[in-house]
Each structure stands twice: as C-alpha cells, then as structure tokens.
Design an enzyme around this catalytic site. Structure first.
Site, short mmCIF file in Angstrom:
data_model
loop_
_atom_site.label_atom_id
_atom_site.label_comp_id
_atom_site.label_asym_id
_atom_site.label_seq_id
_atom_site.Cartn_x
_atom_site.Cartn_y
_atom_site.Cartn_z
N HIS A 22 0.85 -1.19 0.00
CA HIS A 22 0.00 0.00 0.00
C HIS A 22 0.88 1.23 0.00
O HIS A 22 1.95 1.23 0.62
CB HIS A 22 -0.91 0.02 1.24
CG HIS A 22 -2.07 0.94 1.09
ND1 HIS A 22 -1.99 2.28 1.35
CD2 HIS A 22 -3.33 0.70 0.67
CE1 HIS A 22 -3.15 2.84 1.10
NE2 HIS A 22 -3.99 1.90 0.68
N ASP B 100 -7.97 -5.41 0.09
CA ASP B 100 -8.46 -6.28 -0.97
C ASP B 100 -8.07 -7.73 -0.79
O ASP B 100 -8.58 -8.60 -1.51
CB ASP B 100 -7.93 -5.78 -2.33
CG ASP B 100 -8.54 -4.44 -2.70
OD1 ASP B 100 -9.76 -4.32 -2.55
OD2 ASP B 100 -7.81 -3.54 -3.12
#
Ligand code: CMC
Length: 434
Positions: free
Chosen positions: A311, A368
């Site tokens: 991320h 996710d």
C-alpha cells in the site's frame, strides 16, 4: 482543529545562494506540510513529484491515516469501532456532516436517502444497450455518467441544496445501479428497491431475490455486507478520490465526477485488486505452488505482483484487512463454507510475511486481500467485487467532492510538468523530410 502556519522551511538556491522561506502548515495530527504555492512565483521552479508520493493536494477534515501505525480514522473515529458498532448510513452521515447523528437526525437521514433509491425508469434502456457479458464496472461507469442527463435539478454545484440532493441521490441509487448491472448480466429481471430494508439488506435483496420466490435475508450476510460497506466508505486522497476532486475542480457536475472516480477505481492497482486477488489465488491453486508465486512477485523482470499486498500509505497491517480477515472466518463459519481459497490466502500471507523481500519493503495485506473471499462466500461473482467497492466508496467520493466545493481556497487542479521533448524547431515540408 484547523491548520496553523507556525514555522517555515528555508530553501537555498545553490547557484545564486539566495534563500527562500516556505511556510510550514500544521494539521491537527499527522505530518506537517511545506506550503509551496508561492514557489514558482518566487523561484521560477516547480516541484516534481510524479505519483504524488510527497505531495498533499488539499486540506481535508474527513479521514486520517497513520500508515506506520496502521490507523484509519473517519472524523476521529477508529475504523475498527465503526465496523463493529456502526451502520453504513450512520458512517455516511458522519463523513458528510462531521458528527455521529442523533437518533432523530439518523431517522431523517435514512428516510431522505431511501426516498431516492429508485432509478428513472428510462435508465433501463441504457442497460439494454450493453452486451450481456459487459463488465459491470463498464455498465456502472456509463450509467452513473448518464445520471446527469436525468437529474438536471441537482447539477448546479453552486447551490448547497442541489449539491446535497445530488449526494443523496448518488448514495441512494448506487446499490440499485450495481444490482441492476448484475441482474442484466445473468438475464434476470431487475428488482425495485425495498425501502423498509436497511441499506445492506436492500442491496442483498436487489442482487439475489427473484420474483418467483420469497427472499429471506440472511442476517449473517446483512451484517457482513454492512461491515464491508463501512470498511470501504472512504480512504483519504487515493487515486479515485483524487480523480473525483480533480474532475470536480473544473466545476463538472457531480454525476460526471463520480463516473470518473469509478473509472479510476477500476484498475488492478486500486479497487480492481479484490478481483485480481481471487484470480491469483485460483491460479496458485495449491499451497505447494505458493513459493513459486512469491518468487515471481519478487522478480523485477516479471510484472507479476502479489495482489492484495502493499500500500502507498500503510507500511503496517491495513486495519481494514484485519477486520476483514476476522469477518471472513466468521462468515464462512456461519455459512458452513469451507473454502480452500481462504486457507491458501492465510498460507500465502504467512509465507510472504516471513520473506525478507516483503519484510524489508513493509508489504502487508491490504483491504483487498480478504474481501474477495468473503464476497465469494456471500454469493457475489468475481466481476462484482470492484462494483461493491465503488458502491461503498461513493459516500467518500461525494463527501470529499462537497468538502472541496465548500473550500474557499479551492482552485481548478492543474499540475505542471518537466518538459523533456524537443525545443522549438521549424516545420519541415514533406518533400524535405528523411
Ligand atoms: N508484490 C510484490 N512487490 C511489491 C508489491 C506487491 N504487491 N507491492 C509493492 N511491491 C514492491 C515494489 O516492487 C517496490 O519494490 P522496489 O523498492 O524494489 O522497487 C516496493 O515494493 C515499493 O512499491 P511501489 O510500487 O513503489 O509502491 P506504490 O506505493 O507505488 O504502490 C501499490 C502501491 C498498492 C500500487 C502496490 O503495492 C501494488 O501494486 N500492490 C498490488 C495491488 C493491490 O493490492 N492494490 C490494492 C491497494 S489497497 C486498496 C486500494 O487502494 O484500492
């Protein structure tokens, strides 16, 4: 809790020795920012930051992320607390208005939102124009963009009431639009929304009910749906939110701005990752193949990346992924589903987190990584995963868009560039070329 501008940053031009004082602005929490707005005027230089890794593009009061500690706050409230205790429309109210609603405010807000859940009947014709095998994100982009041609009374962005109606419409209609995209793809009739149901229940109803039978809402699924929506509601200035803000900065109508956000979310580096995670787990197939895929992910000559890992902001566990992992086990347990993909995901996470490459780069599972497995268990086809992300993120998009319009310092977004093409040169006629 507003910004203050104590202190400054001195920039020295090495060639001339000239110093430039740049103000430093402090937020309520988090890193301070160097205000470079006057930089070009004073130094004749731009800053260069493709990917915006060091650039704050706006001031916002909605969402705060501490990526090192793995903390996500909406209006000061921890995402874990909201996911555990709140309702999606309550979180929507919080994001839009800054405070948790009183009971009366919540009742009014719920009823105002549900008033807008139906779509203009003529929009059905839009669906019929799509191929049956169209990706539902393609349908969503098209239908949401088309909303501006149906709801002219809420496109005046200078009118606060019209803005509010547009935001309520978007939040209310998104589940209807998403469920219709699904129903269209499988050839089933569309279901009209049921306003006596909660936001999450109504979405499940529109997705899975058929006119031939009664549909009973499974409370386990409704709770999980509500939680998934909350976890995806907003996430600060990510690619799709920045896209919405940039589109909106030109004065474009809100429906067009949200359609732009949906397009940006679709990519596999952003919201499309939940779909890609499931494809990747299916490709891995068996836990014996995990080391080979981890090796591929580390190979710089191979474009493959571990989907659902890494991320831009989190250099720690994404707090949303933690909640989702727990929810995943809860939902699969409640539904009595034993999905080998969950086991595969847990093993993959374990191996990656012990690997020096992932440890060194602080690559942890993101939101996710587990969301696809839970959505699959709930009966959603893979192609709908990113659609659900868009549905929930609509709340964040409209709240951020409205915050931008209300900001008196708001200007059209217009980045500059480092030009590396040819300098000016004379035009050469065709017969003199080559
Ligand atoms: N697998 C393997 N290596 C990775 C991964 C990954 N998933 N993610 C980052 N890296 C490596 C990358 O190659 C780079 O290595 P090096 O320093 O040796 O060049 C280093 O880690 C830093 O990565 P980056 O690409 O500079 O980081 P970024 O902030 O530009 O990208 C990201 C962030 C999310 C796009 C990236 O981690 C990624 O592609 N992850 C997979 C896709 C994914 O799961 N996306 C969902 C993001 S969370 C939800 C959302 O935003 O929608």
């Amino acid at each position: 809790m507003s910004k203050s501008n104590a202190g400054s940053y001195t920039l020295t031009d090495n060639q001339t020795g000239q110093n430039f004082e740049l103000p430093v602005l402090h937020g309520s929490i988090g890193p301070s920012v160097i205000d470079v707005r006057r930089l070009y005027a004073e130094t004749d230089h731009f800053t260069y930051d493709p990917g915006y890794t060091s650039t704050g593009s706006c001031e916002s009061k909605l969402t705060y992320i501490d990526g090192d500690e793995g903390i996500l706050l909406h209006r000061g409230y921890r995402i874990e607390d909201l996911a555990e205790n709140s309702d999606f429309l309550e979180v929507a109210y919080l994001l839009l208005y800054g405070e948790l609603p009183t009971e009366a405010e919540q009742t009014k807000f719920d009823s105002d939102i549900t008033y807008h859940t139906m779509l203009h009947e003529q929009l059905i014709n839009f669906y019929r124009g799509f191929r049956r095998d169209a990706h539902p994100m393609a349908i969503m982009c098209g239908v949401v963009g088309a909303l501006s041609s149906f709801y002219h009374d809420s496109t005046d962005i200078t009118d606060p009431h019209a803005r509010m109606v547009a935001m309520y419409r978007m939040i209310a209609k998104m589940p209807t639009i998403a469920a219709m995209a699904y129903k269209y793809s499988i050839g089933q009739p569309f279901n009209y929304p049921q306003n006596n149901l909660s936001y999450a229940e109504n979405f499940l109803y529109m997705m899975f009910a058929v006119p031939a039978e009664d549909y009973e809402i499974n409370p386990v699924l409704a709770k999980a749906m509500n939680r998934i929506f909350i976890l995806h509601a907003d996430h600060e200035q990510n690619a799709s939110t920045s896209t919405v803000r940039l589109a909106g900065s030109s004065g474009a109508n809100p429906f067009a701005c949200i359609a732009a956000g949906i397009a940006s979310l679709w990519g596999p580096a952003h919201g499309g990752a939940n779909e890609a995670v499931l494809q990747m787990l299916n490709e891995i197939g068996h836990k014996d193949n995990i080391p080979e895929f981890v090796k591929k992910a580390k190979d710089k000559d191979d474009p493959f990346r571990l989907m659902g890992f890494g991320h831009r902001v989190y250099k720690n566990y994404d707090p949303r992924a933690k909640v989702l992992q727990a929810s995943c086990e809860e939902v699969l347990g409640d539904l009595g589903i034993n999905d080998p993909l969950l086991e595969l995901a847990v093993d993959l996470e374990k191996l990656a987190r012990e690997d020096e490459y992932f440890v060194e780069r602080n690559l942890y599972p993101n939101v996710d990584f587990y969301s696809g497995i839970i959505l699959k268990a709930m009966g959603f086809p893979t192609s709908m995963f990113t659609v659900l992300f868009a549905l929930a993120r609509t709340v964040g998009w409209v709240a951020q868009w409205n915050e931008m319009i209300e900001d008196p310092s708001q200007k059209i977004g217009r980045p500059r560039q480092l030009y590396t093409g040819p300098a000016e040169r004379p035009y050469v006629g065709l017969n003199k070329r080559g």
